[in-house]
Write a protein that holds these residues in place. Structure first.
Motif, PDB file in Angstrom:
ATOM      1  N   GLN A 151     -18.396 127.059  -9.998  1.00 19.75           N
ATOM      2  CA  GLN A 151     -19.840 127.236 -10.083  1.00 19.75           C
ATOM      3  C   GLN A 151     -20.518 125.868  -9.991  1.00 19.75           C
ATOM      4  N   ASP A 152     -21.851 125.853  -9.894  1.00 18.46           N
ATOM      5  CA  ASP A 152     -22.607 124.613  -9.707  1.00 18.46           C
ATOM      6  C   ASP A 152     -22.333 123.578 -10.796  1.00 18.46           C
ATOM      7  N   ASP A 153     -22.342 123.999 -12.063  1.00 19.18           N
ATOM      8  CA  ASP A 153     -22.123 123.045 -13.146  1.00 19.18           C
ATOM      9  C   ASP A 153     -20.695 122.510 -13.123  1.00 19.18           C
ATOM     10  N   GLN A 154     -19.751 123.331 -12.718  1.00 20.21           N
ATOM     11  CA  GLN A 154     -18.364 122.883 -12.609  1.00 20.21           C
ATOM     12  C   GLN A 154     -18.216 121.899 -11.454  1.00 20.21           C
ATOM     13  N   LEU A 155     -18.947 122.146 -10.368  1.00 17.46           N
ATOM     14  CA  LEU A 155     -18.903 121.225  -9.233  1.00 17.46           C
ATOM     15  C   LEU A 155     -19.460 119.865  -9.619  1.00 17.46           C
ATOM     16  N   GLU A 156     -20.526 119.848 -10.408  1.00 19.79           N
ATOM     17  CA  GLU A 156     -21.091 118.582 -10.868  1.00 19.79           C
ATOM     18  C   GLU A 156     -20.094 117.836 -11.743  1.00 19.79           C
ATOM     19  N   THR A 157     -19.399 118.561 -12.613  1.00 18.73           N
ATOM     20  CA  THR A 157     -18.372 117.947 -13.467  1.00 18.73           C
ATOM     21  C   THR A 157     -17.263 117.350 -12.616  1.00 18.73           C
ATOM     22  N   MET A 158     -16.800 118.124 -11.633  1.00 23.21           N
ATOM     23  CA  MET A 158     -15.735 117.640 -10.753  1.00 23.21           C
ATOM     24  C   MET A 158     -16.197 116.425  -9.955  1.00 23.21           C
ATOM     25  N   ASP A 159     -17.438 116.443  -9.498  1.00 25.69           N
ATOM     26  CA  ASP A 159     -17.983 115.316  -8.753  1.00 25.69           C
ATOM     27  C   ASP A 159     -17.963 114.055  -9.610  1.00 25.69           C
ATOM     28  N   GLY A 160     -18.358 114.191 -10.869  1.00 23.05           N
ATOM     29  CA  GLY A 160     -18.325 113.043 -11.786  1.00 23.05           C
ATOM     30  C   GLY A 160     -16.920 112.522 -12.008  1.00 23.05           C
ATOM     31  N   ILE A 161     -15.964 113.426 -12.177  1.00 19.49           N
ATOM     32  CA  ILE A 161     -14.570 113.023 -12.368  1.00 19.49           C
ATOM     33  C   ILE A 161     -14.046 112.307 -11.136  1.00 19.49           C
ATOM     34  N   LEU A 162     -14.299 112.884  -9.959  1.00 15.48           N
ATOM     35  CA  LEU A 162     -13.786 112.285  -8.726  1.00 15.48           C
ATOM     36  C   LEU A 162     -14.426 110.937  -8.446  1.00 15.48           C
ATOM     37  N   ARG A 163     -15.692 110.752  -8.803  1.00 15.79           N
ATOM     38  CA  ARG A 163     -16.338 109.444  -8.618  1.00 15.79           C
ATOM     39  C   ARG A 163     -15.662 108.370  -9.478  1.00 15.79           C
ATOM     40  N   LYS A 164     -15.241 108.765 -10.687  1.00  6.82           N
ATOM     41  CA  LYS A 164     -14.569 107.812 -11.565  1.00  6.82           C
ATOM     42  C   LYS A 164     -13.155 107.492 -11.066  1.00  6.82           C
ATOM     43  N   VAL A 165     -12.491 108.503 -10.543  1.00  9.25           N
ATOM     44  CA  VAL A 165     -11.106 108.321 -10.089  1.00  9.25           C
ATOM     45  C   VAL A 165     -11.049 107.542  -8.785  1.00  9.25           C
ATOM     46  N   PHE A 166     -11.956 107.866  -7.881  1.00 12.84           N
ATOM     47  CA  PHE A 166     -11.925 107.230  -6.565  1.00 12.84           C
ATOM     48  C   PHE A 166     -13.037 106.236  -6.457  1.00 12.84           C
ATOM     49  N   LEU A 214      -1.360 128.012 -15.356  1.00 15.65           N
ATOM     50  CA  LEU A 214      -2.576 128.187 -14.563  1.00 15.65           C
ATOM     51  C   LEU A 214      -3.822 127.919 -15.386  1.00 15.65           C
ATOM     52  N   CYS A 215      -3.812 128.344 -16.639  1.00 18.83           N
ATOM     53  CA  CYS A 215      -4.968 128.091 -17.513  1.00 18.83           C
ATOM     54  C   CYS A 215      -5.145 126.603 -17.761  1.00 18.83           C
ATOM     55  N   VAL A 216      -4.050 125.897 -17.979  1.00 19.39           N
ATOM     56  CA  VAL A 216      -4.126 124.445 -18.188  1.00 19.39           C
ATOM     57  C   VAL A 216      -4.648 123.770 -16.926  1.00 19.39           C
ATOM     58  N   MET A 217      -4.103 124.161 -15.761  1.00 23.21           N
ATOM     59  CA  MET A 217      -4.540 123.555 -14.501  1.00 23.21           C
ATOM     60  C   MET A 217      -6.029 123.800 -14.284  1.00 23.21           C
ATOM     61  N   GLY A 218      -6.475 125.029 -14.500  1.00 20.33           N
ATOM     62  CA  GLY A 218      -7.894 125.334 -14.348  1.00 20.33           C
ATOM     63  C   GLY A 218      -8.748 124.544 -15.314  1.00 20.33           C
ATOM     64  N   GLY A 219      -8.277 124.405 -16.551  1.00 21.34           N
ATOM     65  CA  GLY A 219      -9.006 123.623 -17.546  1.00 21.34           C
ATOM     66  C   GLY A 219      -9.118 122.169 -17.162  1.00 21.34           C
ATOM     67  N   VAL A 220      -8.051 121.609 -16.628  1.00 18.22           N
ATOM     68  CA  VAL A 220      -8.062 120.205 -16.197  1.00 18.22           C
ATOM     69  C   VAL A 220      -9.051 120.015 -15.062  1.00 18.22           C
ATOM     70  N   LEU A 221      -9.032 120.948 -14.102  1.00 18.41           N
ATOM     71  CA  LEU A 221      -9.937 120.826 -12.966  1.00 18.41           C
ATOM     72  C   LEU A 221     -11.404 120.918 -13.387  1.00 18.41           C
ATOM     73  N   VAL A 222     -11.678 121.738 -14.379  1.00 21.04           N
ATOM     74  CA  VAL A 222     -13.061 121.949 -14.789  1.00 21.04           C
ATOM     75  C   VAL A 222     -13.540 120.899 -15.781  1.00 21.04           C
ATOM     76  N   ALA A 223     -12.707 120.542 -16.760  1.00 26.59           N
ATOM     77  CA  ALA A 223     -13.208 119.688 -17.839  1.00 26.59           C
ATOM     78  C   ALA A 223     -12.267 118.570 -18.262  1.00 26.59           C
ATOM     79  N   GLY A 224     -11.293 118.220 -17.448  1.00 25.51           N
ATOM     80  CA  GLY A 224     -10.416 117.107 -17.784  1.00 25.51           C
ATOM     81  C   GLY A 224      -9.537 117.396 -18.987  1.00 25.51           C
ATOM     82  N   PRO A 225      -9.288 116.374 -19.838  1.00 22.95           N
ATOM     83  CA  PRO A 225      -8.389 116.545 -20.985  1.00 22.95           C
ATOM     84  C   PRO A 225      -8.830 117.635 -21.962  1.00 22.95           C
ATOM     85  N   VAL A 226     -10.128 117.748 -22.195  1.00 18.25           N
ATOM     86  CA  VAL A 226     -10.614 118.796 -23.091  1.00 18.25           C
ATOM     87  C   VAL A 226     -10.325 120.165 -22.480  1.00 18.25           C
TER      88      VAL A 226
END
Length: 115
Positions: free
Chosen positions: A100-115, A5-17
């Motif tokens: 949170q807002d900053d996490q949503l922005e990170t996810m938005d950036g990741i999803l824009r690159k993926v899709f 769960l920690c790995v999954m949460g980390g991936v969702l929030v900040a990718g590989p890091v």
């Protein structure tokens, strides 16, 4: 389960890091939870041969019960085990305001690159 769960949460929030950080946190949690646990191998070595079958049966039953209880009481794990896609899980987390807002922005950036 905790490490996963920690790995999954980390991936969702900040990718590989985030996966690396989540893995470290989850592993530390798992290690601290298992300090006083006797391993099945050690337990079987100390058990008479005639009783080892009973030990294995009890272990199997308790493991299955604990595993099922963990999944049934955790909505996020239900989503993963149920075959939910990463986008479905992300939507669930947004609906529950788990990000949170900053996490949503990170996810938005990741999803824009993926899709």
């Amino acid at each position: 389960v905790a490490a996963g769960l920690c790995v999954m949460g980390g991936v969702l929030v900040a990718g590989p890091v985030g996966a690396a950080v989540g893995g470290a946190v989850g592993t530390a949690m798992a290690v601290s939870l298992s300090r006083d646990v006797v391993g099945l191998h050690d337990l079987l070595e100390e058990t008479p041969v005639a009783k080892r079958g009973e030990i294995i049966t009890l272990f199997r039953e308790s493991f299955q019960e604990e595993f099922m209880d963990t999944i049934q009481n955790n909505p996020e794990l239900k989503l993963l085990v149920g075959g939910m896609t990463i986008l479905g899980i992300l939507r669930y987390m947004i609906d529950r305001e788990m990000l949170q807002d900053d996490q949503l922005e990170t996810m938005d950036g990741i999803l824009r690159k993926v899709f």
